[in-house]
Design a protein around this motif. Structure first.
Motif, PDB file in Angstrom:
ATOM      1  N   ARG A   1       0.832  -1.211   0.000  1.00 25.23           N
ATOM      2  CA  ARG A   1       0.000   0.000   0.000  1.00 25.23           C
ATOM      3  C   ARG A   1       0.865   1.259   0.000  1.00 25.23           C
ATOM      4  N   LYS A   2       1.932   1.250   0.794  1.00 25.71           N
ATOM      5  CA  LYS A   2       2.829   2.410   0.858  1.00 25.71           C
ATOM      6  C   LYS A   2       3.462   2.658  -0.511  1.00 25.71           C
ATOM      7  N   ALA A   3       3.889   1.600  -1.174  1.00 22.15           N
ATOM      8  CA  ALA A   3       4.462   1.750  -2.514  1.00 22.15           C
ATOM      9  C   ALA A   3       3.408   2.254  -3.500  1.00 22.15           C
ATOM     10  N   PHE A   4       2.184   1.767  -3.374  1.00 20.85           N
ATOM     11  CA  PHE A   4       1.098   2.221  -4.243  1.00 20.85           C
ATOM     12  C   PHE A   4       0.836   3.711  -4.038  1.00 20.85           C
ATOM     13  N   TYR A   5       0.804   4.148  -2.777  1.00 17.28           N
ATOM     14  CA  TYR A   5       0.551   5.563  -2.491  1.00 17.28           C
ATOM     15  C   TYR A   5       1.658   6.446  -3.062  1.00 17.28           C
ATOM     16  N   ARG A   6       2.888   5.961  -3.029  1.00 14.96           N
ATOM     17  CA  ARG A   6       4.012   6.755  -3.553  1.00 14.96           C
ATOM     18  C   ARG A   6       3.896   6.970  -5.061  1.00 14.96           C
ATOM     19  N   ARG A   7       3.486   5.945  -5.782  1.00 15.17           N
ATOM     20  CA  ARG A   7       3.443   6.066  -7.237  1.00 15.17           C
ATOM     21  C   ARG A   7       2.069   6.487  -7.762  1.00 15.17           C
ATOM     22  N   LEU A   8       1.119   6.705  -6.878  1.00 14.52           N
ATOM     23  CA  LEU A   8      -0.235   7.083  -7.280  1.00 14.52           C
ATOM     24  C   LEU A   8      -0.270   8.503  -7.832  1.00 14.52           C
ATOM     25  N   ASP A   9      -0.910   8.661  -8.970  1.00 17.85           N
ATOM     26  CA  ASP A   9      -1.162   9.972  -9.556  1.00 17.85           C
ATOM     27  C   ASP A   9      -2.661  10.214  -9.466  1.00 17.85           C
ATOM     28  N   SER A  10      -3.069  10.929  -8.439  1.00 20.50           N
ATOM     29  CA  SER A  10      -4.504  11.119  -8.203  1.00 20.50           C
ATOM     30  C   SER A  10      -5.156  11.995  -9.264  1.00 20.50           C
ATOM     31  N   THR A  11      -4.355  12.721 -10.034  1.00 15.43           N
ATOM     32  CA  THR A  11      -4.937  13.555 -11.090  1.00 15.43           C
ATOM     33  C   THR A  11      -5.524  12.723 -12.224  1.00 15.43           C
ATOM     34  N   LYS A  12      -5.161  11.480 -12.318  1.00 14.54           N
ATOM     35  CA  LYS A  12      -5.695  10.602 -13.372  1.00 14.54           C
ATOM     36  C   LYS A  12      -7.100  10.094 -13.040  1.00 14.54           C
ATOM     37  N   PHE A  13      -7.541  10.327 -11.813  1.00 15.12           N
ATOM     38  CA  PHE A  13      -8.872   9.886 -11.410  1.00 15.12           C
ATOM     39  C   PHE A  13      -9.866  11.018 -11.637  1.00 15.12           C
ATOM     40  N   THR A  14     -10.963  10.718 -12.307  1.00 13.18           N
ATOM     41  CA  THR A  14     -12.009  11.721 -12.523  1.00 13.18           C
ATOM     42  C   THR A  14     -13.179  11.522 -11.569  1.00 13.18           C
ATOM     43  N   ASN A  15     -13.156  10.429 -10.843  1.00 13.18           N
ATOM     44  CA  ASN A  15     -14.242  10.087  -9.948  1.00 13.18           C
ATOM     45  C   ASN A  15     -13.678   9.851  -8.545  1.00 13.18           C
ATOM     46  N   LYS A  16     -14.232  10.543  -7.571  1.00 15.57           N
ATOM     47  CA  LYS A  16     -13.749  10.422  -6.194  1.00 15.57           C
ATOM     48  C   LYS A  16     -13.917   9.011  -5.647  1.00 15.57           C
TER      49      LYS A  16
END
Length: 144
Positions: free
Chosen positions: A30-45
């Protein structure tokens, strides 16, 4: 009752160690996922929230159940101690204290597994909430 000692040592404590390894593995993933997550690619909360909270229930389950599994090991260890005392027909304080101390190791290990799991869970949930709030701030509120 020899099987009970093996059940405590290998069953209960082994299960707690496996739970600990699983919780740590999920936390690292999960920590690795959070580091590489680009939340701008999500259009839906809601999609972002699903991605952020995926697998966190595993860590929460380990944190909430490890003390109970440790307690089960302690109860079984105390049962073993009393059974041994009853079979031998005499009370030796040294054997009783040794048996009870060994029984309590299961509770101690359960707590050693639970405390970090709950702490890690809380840290990851907080990080997920921060990411969601940042997404909302960037996107002008909540879009379902």
């Amino acid at each position: 009752m020899d099987w009970l000692k093996a059940a405590i040592d290998y069953g209960v404590i082994g299960l707690l160690l496996i739970m600990s390894v699983v919780a740590v593995a999920v936390a690292l993933e999960r920590k690795a996922f959070y580091r590489r997550l680009d939340s701008t690619k999500f259009t839906n909360k809601k999609e972002l929230e699903l991605a952020l909270t995926r697998k966190l229930h595993i860590i929460a389950t380990v944190g909430s159940n490890a003390p109970y599994i440790g307690l089960l090991g302690t109860v079984l260890g105390i049962m073993l101690t009393f059974s041994t005392m009853g079979q031998q027909g005499f009370v030796d304080a040294t054997k009783i204290m040794t048996g009870l101390a060994l029984a309590l190791k299961a509770t101690a290990i359960g707590l050693v597994v639970a405390i970090p799991a709950v702490t890690i869970y809380n840290i990851l949930v907080r990080q997920a909430k921060e990411t969601l709030l940042a997404w909302e701030a960037r996107n002008g509120g909540e879009r379902s």
